[in-house]
Design a protein around this motif. Structure first.
Motif, PDB file in Angstrom:
ATOM      1  N   PRO A 137      31.790 -38.559  14.746  1.00  0.00           N
ATOM      2  CA  PRO A 137      32.312 -37.406  14.132  1.00  0.00           C
ATOM      3  C   PRO A 137      33.157 -37.563  12.808  1.00  0.00           C
ATOM      4  O   PRO A 137      33.691 -38.772  12.626  1.00  0.00           O
ATOM      5  CB  PRO A 137      33.076 -36.674  15.414  1.00  0.00           C
ATOM      6  CG  PRO A 137      33.579 -37.807  16.030  1.00  0.00           C
ATOM      7  CD  PRO A 137      32.486 -38.968  15.979  1.00  0.00           C
ATOM      8  N   ALA A 138      33.166 -36.589  12.353  1.00  0.00           N
ATOM      9  CA  ALA A 138      33.928 -36.342  10.789  1.00  0.00           C
ATOM     10  C   ALA A 138      35.387 -36.443  11.175  1.00  0.00           C
ATOM     11  O   ALA A 138      35.866 -36.181  12.229  1.00  0.00           O
ATOM     12  CB  ALA A 138      33.619 -35.108  10.085  1.00  0.00           C
ATOM     13  N   ASN A 139      36.275 -36.818  10.104  1.00  0.00           N
ATOM     14  CA  ASN A 139      37.620 -36.702  10.268  1.00  0.00           C
ATOM     15  C   ASN A 139      38.234 -37.704  11.350  1.00  0.00           C
ATOM     16  O   ASN A 139      39.040 -37.353  12.150  1.00  0.00           O
ATOM     17  CB  ASN A 139      38.288 -35.510  10.370  1.00  0.00           C
ATOM     18  CG  ASN A 139      37.924 -34.615   9.262  1.00  0.00           C
ATOM     19  OD1 ASN A 139      38.143 -34.944   8.098  1.00  0.00           O
ATOM     20  ND2 ASN A 139      37.585 -33.336   9.457  1.00  0.00           N
TER      21      ASN A 139
ATOM     22  N   PHE B  33      39.026 -43.911   6.147  1.00  0.00           N
ATOM     23  CA  PHE B  33      39.260 -42.544   6.743  1.00  0.00           C
ATOM     24  C   PHE B  33      37.837 -42.015   6.279  1.00  0.00           C
ATOM     25  O   PHE B  33      37.293 -42.186   5.384  1.00  0.00           O
ATOM     26  CB  PHE B  33      40.274 -41.466   5.924  1.00  0.00           C
ATOM     27  CG  PHE B  33      40.172 -40.335   6.454  1.00  0.00           C
ATOM     28  CD1 PHE B  33      40.167 -39.650   7.767  1.00  0.00           C
ATOM     29  CD2 PHE B  33      39.961 -39.341   5.281  1.00  0.00           C
ATOM     30  CE1 PHE B  33      40.133 -38.397   8.057  1.00  0.00           C
ATOM     31  CE2 PHE B  33      39.929 -37.731   5.767  1.00  0.00           C
ATOM     32  CZ  PHE B  33      40.063 -37.623   7.039  1.00  0.00           C
ATOM     33  N   GLN B  34      36.925 -41.518   7.452  1.00  0.00           N
ATOM     34  CA  GLN B  34      35.632 -40.998   7.243  1.00  0.00           C
ATOM     35  C   GLN B  34      35.634 -39.575   7.261  1.00  0.00           C
ATOM     36  O   GLN B  34      35.724 -38.956   8.419  1.00  0.00           O
ATOM     37  CB  GLN B  34      34.646 -41.548   8.489  1.00  0.00           C
ATOM     38  CG  GLN B  34      34.947 -43.152   8.393  1.00  0.00           C
ATOM     39  CD  GLN B  34      34.385 -43.805   7.115  1.00  0.00           C
ATOM     40  OE1 GLN B  34      33.717 -43.168   6.106  1.00  0.00           O
ATOM     41  NE2 GLN B  34      34.771 -45.048   6.693  1.00  0.00           N
ATOM     42  N   GLU B  35      35.515 -38.586   6.285  1.00  0.00           N
ATOM     43  CA  GLU B  35      35.708 -37.407   6.281  1.00  0.00           C
ATOM     44  C   GLU B  35      34.328 -36.630   6.652  1.00  0.00           C
ATOM     45  O   GLU B  35      34.505 -35.518   7.087  1.00  0.00           O
ATOM     46  CB  GLU B  35      35.957 -36.875   4.871  1.00  0.00           C
ATOM     47  CG  GLU B  35      37.435 -37.102   4.382  1.00  0.00           C
ATOM     48  CD  GLU B  35      37.810 -36.545   3.135  1.00  0.00           C
ATOM     49  OE1 GLU B  35      37.993 -35.194   3.110  1.00  0.00           O
ATOM     50  OE2 GLU B  35      38.050 -37.159   2.257  1.00  0.00           O
ATOM     51  N   HIS B  36      33.336 -37.365   6.663  1.00  0.00           N
ATOM     52  CA  HIS B  36      32.011 -36.867   7.000  1.00  0.00           C
ATOM     53  C   HIS B  36      31.684 -37.654   8.448  1.00  0.00           C
ATOM     54  O   HIS B  36      31.915 -38.772   8.620  1.00  0.00           O
ATOM     55  CB  HIS B  36      30.912 -36.898   6.100  1.00  0.00           C
ATOM     56  CG  HIS B  36      31.725 -36.436   4.720  1.00  0.00           C
ATOM     57  ND1 HIS B  36      31.632 -35.070   4.338  1.00  0.00           N
ATOM     58  CD2 HIS B  36      32.156 -36.848   3.479  1.00  0.00           C
ATOM     59  CE1 HIS B  36      32.182 -34.807   3.295  1.00  0.00           C
ATOM     60  NE2 HIS B  36      32.511 -35.927   2.697  1.00  0.00           N
ATOM     61  N   ALA B  37      30.509 -36.874   9.311  1.00  0.00           N
ATOM     62  CA  ALA B  37      30.130 -37.552  10.071  1.00  0.00           C
ATOM     63  C   ALA B  37      29.470 -38.989   9.643  1.00  0.00           C
ATOM     64  O   ALA B  37      28.909 -38.850   8.816  1.00  0.00           O
ATOM     65  CB  ALA B  37      29.061 -36.860  10.897  1.00  0.00           C
ATOM     66  N   TRP B  38      29.279 -40.019  10.594  1.00  0.00           N
ATOM     67  CA  TRP B  38      28.715 -41.251  10.113  1.00  0.00           C
ATOM     68  C   TRP B  38      28.259 -41.891  11.237  1.00  0.00           C
ATOM     69  O   TRP B  38      28.664 -41.815  12.141  1.00  0.00           O
ATOM     70  CB  TRP B  38      29.800 -41.920   9.569  1.00  0.00           C
ATOM     71  CG  TRP B  38      31.214 -42.079  10.251  1.00  0.00           C
ATOM     72  CD1 TRP B  38      32.225 -41.301  10.585  1.00  0.00           C
ATOM     73  CD2 TRP B  38      31.854 -43.205  11.071  1.00  0.00           C
ATOM     74  NE1 TRP B  38      33.242 -41.552  11.373  1.00  0.00           N
ATOM     75  CE2 TRP B  38      32.837 -42.875  11.704  1.00  0.00           C
ATOM     76  CE3 TRP B  38      31.284 -44.410  11.139  1.00  0.00           C
ATOM     77  CZ2 TRP B  38      33.701 -44.023  12.537  1.00  0.00           C
ATOM     78  CZ3 TRP B  38      31.978 -45.366  11.886  1.00  0.00           C
ATOM     79  CH2 TRP B  38      33.247 -44.951  12.507  1.00  0.00           C
TER      80      TRP B  38
ATOM     81  N   VAL C 127      43.334 -33.194  11.620  1.00  0.00           N
ATOM     82  CA  VAL C 127      43.229 -34.017  10.339  1.00  0.00           C
ATOM     83  C   VAL C 127      42.556 -33.448   9.270  1.00  0.00           C
ATOM     84  O   VAL C 127      41.193 -33.287   9.422  1.00  0.00           O
ATOM     85  CB  VAL C 127      42.772 -35.581  10.545  1.00  0.00           C
ATOM     86  CG1 VAL C 127      42.723 -36.425   9.505  1.00  0.00           C
ATOM     87  CG2 VAL C 127      43.691 -36.145  11.675  1.00  0.00           C
ATOM     88  N   ASN C 128      42.903 -33.320   8.251  1.00  0.00           N
ATOM     89  CA  ASN C 128      42.295 -32.936   6.990  1.00  0.00           C
ATOM     90  C   ASN C 128      42.360 -33.749   5.998  1.00  0.00           C
ATOM     91  O   ASN C 128      42.913 -35.179   6.445  1.00  0.00           O
ATOM     92  CB  ASN C 128      42.949 -31.447   6.503  1.00  0.00           C
ATOM     93  CG  ASN C 128      44.474 -31.767   5.865  1.00  0.00           C
ATOM     94  OD1 ASN C 128      44.787 -32.762   5.715  1.00  0.00           O
ATOM     95  ND2 ASN C 128      45.045 -30.728   6.106  1.00  0.00           N
TER      96      ASN C 128
ATOM     97  N   VAL D  53      50.851 -32.967   3.184  1.00  0.00           N
ATOM     98  CA  VAL D  53      49.835 -32.417   2.120  1.00  0.00           C
ATOM     99  C   VAL D  53      50.413 -32.474   0.909  1.00  0.00           C
ATOM    100  O   VAL D  53      49.954 -32.872   0.073  1.00  0.00           O
ATOM    101  CB  VAL D  53      49.473 -30.984   2.516  1.00  0.00           C
ATOM    102  CG1 VAL D  53      48.782 -30.491   1.372  1.00  0.00           C
ATOM    103  CG2 VAL D  53      48.710 -31.174   3.849  1.00  0.00           C
ATOM    104  N   ASP D  54      51.818 -31.945   0.882  1.00  0.00           N
ATOM    105  CA  ASP D  54      52.508 -32.168  -0.348  1.00  0.00           C
ATOM    106  C   ASP D  54      52.813 -33.601  -0.956  1.00  0.00           C
ATOM    107  O   ASP D  54      52.636 -33.798  -2.249  1.00  0.00           O
ATOM    108  CB  ASP D  54      53.793 -31.262  -0.177  1.00  0.00           C
ATOM    109  CG  ASP D  54      53.727 -30.017  -0.292  1.00  0.00           C
ATOM    110  OD1 ASP D  54      52.790 -28.963  -0.624  1.00  0.00           O
ATOM    111  OD2 ASP D  54      54.951 -29.255   0.258  1.00  0.00           O
TER     112      ASP D  54
END
Length: 169
Positions: free
Chosen positions: A60-62, A75-80, A95-96, A147-148
């Motif tokens: 899965p992503a994230n 960090f894998q933001e997309h499915a892989w 997680v964003n 985030v900031d």
């Protein structure tokens, strides 16, 4: 002033062997949109891209990949999809992009303490780790702070890049 709290690895993550595929299994006939992540340190662990293969092997992503030979975390933001000798680290929190980058720093620092010769013991070593993370007044991870923090770092680096391009003109 920001408060920090100690979290154990098992409060934040689970770690498991990623379902692996060899390179011959990759799908080059469909649109190649899925990263194929291996144990390399370079290019966020991405060796190449593939089209859809199957759900069984799709991570899965994230999530995070841990390449066991170099002990590199990405960090894998997309499915892989993954090759051999890769662990998947799945966050138990949402997680964003920014939180992923922030946690990747902690996970990379942890992975540097692992002996690549002890790859069979990585899961046990992983669960012994602790993380100091920012928390809000309710004692929950302070996502707004993270985030900031990451946004400010990105702004600083973009500013430096823009300044260096000005010198080239």
């Amino acid at each position: 002033m920001t408060k920090f709290k100690t979290f154990t690895s098992d409060e934040l993550f689970s770690i498991a062997k990623a379902p692996s595929l060899n390179k011959k299994s990759l799908n080059h006939t469909a649109p190649v949109v899925y990263p194929y992540v291996t144990r390399t340190r370079e290019n966020n662990g991405i060796d190449s891209y593939t089209g859809f293969i199957d759900e069984k092997h799709l991570n899965p992503a994230n999530t995070f990949s841990l390449g066991l030979m170099q002990m590199s975390v990405n960090f894998q933001e997309h499915a892989w999809y993954s090759g051999q000798f890769v662990r998947i680290i799945t966050p138990k929190i949402k997680v964003n992009h920014e939180v992923g980058l922030y946690l990747q720093t902690w996970l990379s620092k942890l992975a540097l303490t692992f002996d690549p010769q002890a790859i069979h013991n990585v899961d046990n070593l992983f669960y012994k780790a602790k993380f100091e993370l920012p928390v809000n007044d309710d004692g929950l991870i302070d996502v707004d702070y993270i985030v900031d923090y990451i946004d400010n770092i990105e702004i600083q680096y973009i500013s430096k890049i823009n300044k260096s391009f000005q010198y080239l003109k």
